[in-house]
Write a protein that holds these residues in place. Structure first.
Motif, PDB file in Angstrom:
ATOM      1  N   ASP A  55     -29.862  55.092  86.555  1.00 60.37           N
ATOM      2  CA  ASP A  55     -29.498  55.141  85.067  1.00 60.37           C
ATOM      3  C   ASP A  55     -30.524  54.697  84.404  1.00 60.37           C
ATOM      4  O   ASP A  55     -30.022  54.017  83.124  1.00 60.37           O
ATOM      5  CB  ASP A  55     -28.167  54.723  84.992  1.00 60.37           C
ATOM      6  N   GLY A  56     -31.718  54.623  84.511  1.00 60.37           N
ATOM      7  CA  GLY A  56     -32.878  54.069  83.631  1.00 60.37           C
ATOM      8  C   GLY A  56     -33.004  52.741  83.646  1.00 60.37           C
ATOM      9  O   GLY A  56     -33.995  52.229  83.026  1.00 60.37           O
ATOM     10  N   ALA A  57     -32.441  51.954  84.389  1.00 60.87           N
ATOM     11  CA  ALA A  57     -32.746  50.465  84.305  1.00 60.87           C
ATOM     12  C   ALA A  57     -33.283  50.151  85.838  1.00 60.87           C
ATOM     13  O   ALA A  57     -32.850  50.699  86.899  1.00 60.87           O
ATOM     14  CB  ALA A  57     -31.291  49.663  84.520  1.00 60.87           C
ATOM     15  N   PRO A  58     -34.195  49.220  85.706  1.00 56.65           N
ATOM     16  CA  PRO A  58     -35.061  48.706  87.146  1.00 56.65           C
ATOM     17  C   PRO A  58     -33.941  48.022  87.990  1.00 56.65           C
ATOM     18  O   PRO A  58     -33.010  47.266  87.440  1.00 56.65           O
ATOM     19  CB  PRO A  58     -36.128  47.756  86.637  1.00 56.65           C
ATOM     20  N   VAL A  59     -33.985  48.332  89.275  1.00 56.40           N
ATOM     21  CA  VAL A  59     -33.115  47.803  90.173  1.00 56.40           C
ATOM     22  C   VAL A  59     -34.000  47.688  91.659  1.00 56.40           C
ATOM     23  O   VAL A  59     -34.896  48.542  92.089  1.00 56.40           O
ATOM     24  CB  VAL A  59     -31.977  48.713  90.646  1.00 56.40           C
ATOM     25  N   ALA A  60     -33.617  46.498  92.308  1.00 57.08           N
ATOM     26  CA  ALA A  60     -34.175  46.113  93.540  1.00 57.08           C
ATOM     27  C   ALA A  60     -33.673  46.654  94.421  1.00 57.08           C
ATOM     28  O   ALA A  60     -32.366  46.425  94.894  1.00 57.08           O
ATOM     29  CB  ALA A  60     -34.223  44.628  93.666  1.00 57.08           C
ATOM     30  N   ALA A  61     -34.116  47.810  94.927  1.00 59.32           N
ATOM     31  CA  ALA A  61     -33.445  48.861  96.005  1.00 59.32           C
ATOM     32  C   ALA A  61     -33.168  48.140  97.352  1.00 59.32           C
ATOM     33  O   ALA A  61     -32.632  48.484  98.269  1.00 59.32           O
ATOM     34  CB  ALA A  61     -34.336  50.054  96.153  1.00 59.32           C
ATOM     35  N   HIS A 113     -42.147  52.117  82.800  1.00 57.38           N
ATOM     36  CA  HIS A 113     -41.263  53.286  82.385  1.00 57.38           C
ATOM     37  C   HIS A 113     -40.011  52.851  81.572  1.00 57.38           C
ATOM     38  O   HIS A 113     -39.943  53.172  80.530  1.00 57.38           O
ATOM     39  CB  HIS A 113     -41.075  54.342  83.377  1.00 57.38           C
ATOM     40  N   ALA A 114     -39.298  52.141  82.322  1.00 53.94           N
ATOM     41  CA  ALA A 114     -38.105  51.554  81.673  1.00 53.94           C
ATOM     42  C   ALA A 114     -38.138  50.777  80.320  1.00 53.94           C
ATOM     43  O   ALA A 114     -37.604  50.792  79.488  1.00 53.94           O
ATOM     44  CB  ALA A 114     -37.236  50.733  82.854  1.00 53.94           C
ATOM     45  N   LEU A 115     -39.277  49.757  80.296  1.00 52.59           N
ATOM     46  CA  LEU A 115     -39.862  49.018  79.343  1.00 52.59           C
ATOM     47  C   LEU A 115     -40.088  49.835  78.027  1.00 52.59           C
ATOM     48  O   LEU A 115     -39.658  49.820  77.030  1.00 52.59           O
ATOM     49  CB  LEU A 115     -40.837  48.100  79.494  1.00 52.59           C
ATOM     50  N   LEU A 116     -40.989  50.873  78.373  1.00 51.61           N
ATOM     51  CA  LEU A 116     -41.474  51.778  77.262  1.00 51.61           C
ATOM     52  C   LEU A 116     -40.259  52.697  76.706  1.00 51.61           C
ATOM     53  O   LEU A 116     -40.556  53.107  75.650  1.00 51.61           O
ATOM     54  CB  LEU A 116     -42.703  52.450  77.538  1.00 51.61           C
ATOM     55  N   ARG A 117     -39.378  53.088  77.406  1.00 57.09           N
ATOM     56  CA  ARG A 117     -38.460  53.721  77.083  1.00 57.09           C
ATOM     57  C   ARG A 117     -37.488  52.956  75.828  1.00 57.09           C
ATOM     58  O   ARG A 117     -37.085  53.445  75.144  1.00 57.09           O
ATOM     59  CB  ARG A 117     -37.349  54.333  78.051  1.00 57.09           C
ATOM     60  N   ARG A 118     -37.129  51.656  76.168  1.00 53.47           N
ATOM     61  CA  ARG A 118     -36.591  50.621  75.531  1.00 53.47           C
ATOM     62  C   ARG A 118     -37.355  50.289  74.253  1.00 53.47           C
ATOM     63  O   ARG A 118     -36.902  49.987  73.028  1.00 53.47           O
ATOM     64  CB  ARG A 118     -36.025  49.738  76.132  1.00 53.47           C
ATOM     65  N   VAL A 119     -38.866  49.917  74.534  1.00 55.06           N
ATOM     66  CA  VAL A 119     -39.488  49.269  73.668  1.00 55.06           C
ATOM     67  C   VAL A 119     -40.684  49.925  73.467  1.00 55.06           C
ATOM     68  O   VAL A 119     -41.833  49.733  74.409  1.00 55.06           O
ATOM     69  CB  VAL A 119     -39.622  47.734  73.950  1.00 55.06           C
ATOM     70  N   PRO A 120     -41.032  50.941  72.532  1.00 52.56           N
ATOM     71  CA  PRO A 120     -42.189  51.700  72.700  1.00 52.56           C
ATOM     72  C   PRO A 120     -43.357  51.064  72.412  1.00 52.56           C
ATOM     73  O   PRO A 120     -44.562  51.455  73.088  1.00 52.56           O
ATOM     74  CB  PRO A 120     -41.875  52.770  71.760  1.00 52.56           C
ATOM     75  N   ASP A 121     -43.355  50.113  71.694  1.00 49.43           N
ATOM     76  CA  ASP A 121     -44.732  49.365  71.356  1.00 49.43           C
ATOM     77  C   ASP A 121     -44.460  47.799  71.668  1.00 49.43           C
ATOM     78  O   ASP A 121     -44.461  46.967  70.829  1.00 49.43           O
ATOM     79  CB  ASP A 121     -45.051  49.550  69.863  1.00 49.43           C
ATOM     80  N   PRO A 122     -44.297  47.457  72.739  1.00 53.24           N
ATOM     81  CA  PRO A 122     -44.171  45.919  73.315  1.00 53.24           C
ATOM     82  C   PRO A 122     -45.382  45.148  73.071  1.00 53.24           C
ATOM     83  O   PRO A 122     -46.572  45.543  73.261  1.00 53.24           O
ATOM     84  CB  PRO A 122     -43.694  46.041  74.869  1.00 53.24           C
ATOM     85  N   LEU A 150     -52.182  50.213  77.078  1.00 53.61           N
ATOM     86  CA  LEU A 150     -52.773  51.850  77.027  1.00 53.61           C
ATOM     87  C   LEU A 150     -51.723  52.918  77.126  1.00 53.61           C
ATOM     88  O   LEU A 150     -51.550  53.920  76.258  1.00 53.61           O
ATOM     89  CB  LEU A 150     -53.832  52.076  78.364  1.00 53.61           C
ATOM     90  N   ALA A 151     -50.649  52.679  78.169  1.00 58.74           N
ATOM     91  CA  ALA A 151     -49.697  53.655  78.233  1.00 58.74           C
ATOM     92  C   ALA A 151     -48.850  53.770  76.955  1.00 58.74           C
ATOM     93  O   ALA A 151     -48.323  54.770  76.609  1.00 58.74           O
ATOM     94  CB  ALA A 151     -48.919  53.458  79.516  1.00 58.74           C
ATOM     95  N   ALA A 152     -48.580  52.680  76.559  1.00 60.40           N
ATOM     96  CA  ALA A 152     -47.740  52.506  75.250  1.00 60.40           C
ATOM     97  C   ALA A 152     -48.290  53.235  74.061  1.00 60.40           C
ATOM     98  O   ALA A 152     -47.775  53.968  73.449  1.00 60.40           O
ATOM     99  CB  ALA A 152     -47.574  51.218  74.928  1.00 60.40           C
ATOM    100  N   ARG A 153     -49.567  53.008  73.864  1.00 58.54           N
ATOM    101  CA  ARG A 153     -50.342  53.566  72.799  1.00 58.54           C
ATOM    102  C   ARG A 153     -50.555  55.331  72.918  1.00 58.54           C
ATOM    103  O   ARG A 153     -50.128  56.023  72.067  1.00 58.54           O
ATOM    104  CB  ARG A 153     -51.762  53.232  72.657  1.00 58.54           C
ATOM    105  N   ARG A 154     -50.762  55.605  74.220  1.00 58.83           N
ATOM    106  CA  ARG A 154     -50.716  57.111  74.220  1.00 58.83           C
ATOM    107  C   ARG A 154     -49.359  57.735  74.312  1.00 58.83           C
ATOM    108  O   ARG A 154     -49.258  59.023  73.601  1.00 58.83           O
ATOM    109  CB  ARG A 154     -51.400  57.405  75.861  1.00 58.83           C
ATOM    110  N   MET A 156     -47.048  56.548  72.290  1.00 56.56           N
ATOM    111  CA  MET A 156     -46.497  56.754  70.752  1.00 56.56           C
ATOM    112  C   MET A 156     -47.468  57.912  70.225  1.00 56.56           C
ATOM    113  O   MET A 156     -46.823  58.511  69.300  1.00 56.56           O
ATOM    114  CB  MET A 156     -46.544  55.345  70.110  1.00 56.56           C
ATOM    115  N   GLN A 157     -48.500  57.987  70.508  1.00 53.68           N
ATOM    116  CA  GLN A 157     -49.477  59.301  69.912  1.00 53.68           C
ATOM    117  C   GLN A 157     -48.911  60.527  70.252  1.00 53.68           C
ATOM    118  O   GLN A 157     -48.922  61.619  69.647  1.00 53.68           O
ATOM    119  CB  GLN A 157     -51.019  58.937  70.484  1.00 53.68           C
ATOM    120  N   ALA A 158     -48.392  60.761  71.489  1.00 56.48           N
ATOM    121  CA  ALA A 158     -47.869  61.940  71.928  1.00 56.48           C
ATOM    122  C   ALA A 158     -46.640  62.201  71.043  1.00 56.48           C
ATOM    123  O   ALA A 158     -46.094  63.559  70.892  1.00 56.48           O
ATOM    124  CB  ALA A 158     -47.594  61.860  73.397  1.00 56.48           C
TER     125      ALA A 158
END
Length: 160
Positions: A55-61, A113-122, A150-154, A156-158
């Motif tokens: 459900d979008g949150a990191p989990v230690a499987a 991925h989970a971070l950038l969904r919550r904080v687009p420009d950390p 780099l992923a965050a910049r790209r 946000m640009q998208a």
């Protein structure tokens, strides 16, 4: 040992899987669904290699029971590039050299991925905090920070 059929949503696909009560999410994903991108490194939830998103949150499987994710949306590394095209985080990891042996990479990418969904420009402190549950013995972390930036910049640009 009790087993029963349970319903999961894995990488956007409804799946019915027979799981034992004490079966871990990592074992279910790897052994029953063939999703081997989830790596079991320490088997104690301290290295981050087994990280998946529930459900979008990191989990230690490796330390989460599979039955606890019943009905949840589970995302694995295999779900990020369903048509063979790398997503922006995967591409950034590749371009910055944040991928070495690759053992920890899937867990790192999913956490990013989970971070950038919550904080687009950390900022760097946020990135470090978010990834503190991950151990990488190859890259020295500078390349990983560069990949996240780099992923965050790209991404946000998208959106812009």
């Amino acid at each position: 040992m009790s087993t029963r059929q349970r319903d999961f949503i894995v990488n956007g696909v409804a799946r019915q899987v027979t799981v034992a009560d004490e079966q871990t999410l990592a074992d279910m994903l790897r052994d029953q669904l063939g999703l081997t991108g989830c790596k079991v490194g320490c088997d104690q939830a301290v290295c981050g290699a087994c990280t998946v998103l529930v459900d979008g949150a990191p989990v230690a499987a490796c330390s989460s029971f599979a039955f606890m994710a019943e009905g949840a949306a589970i995302e694995t590394i295999e779900g990020l590039a369903p048509r063979g095209q790398l997503d922006p985080v995967q591409q950034a990891f590749l371009e910055t050299g944040a991928v070495q042996c690759g053992f920890c990479t899937a867990g790192l990418i999913l956490s990013v991925h989970a971070l950038l969904r919550r904080v687009p420009d950390p900022d760097d402190a946020t990135i470090r905090h978010w990834l503190e549950a991950h151990v990488c013995r190859c890259t020295g972390y500078a390349a990983i920070l560069n990949a996240v930036r780099l992923a965050a910049r790209r991404m946000m640009q998208a959106v812009a």
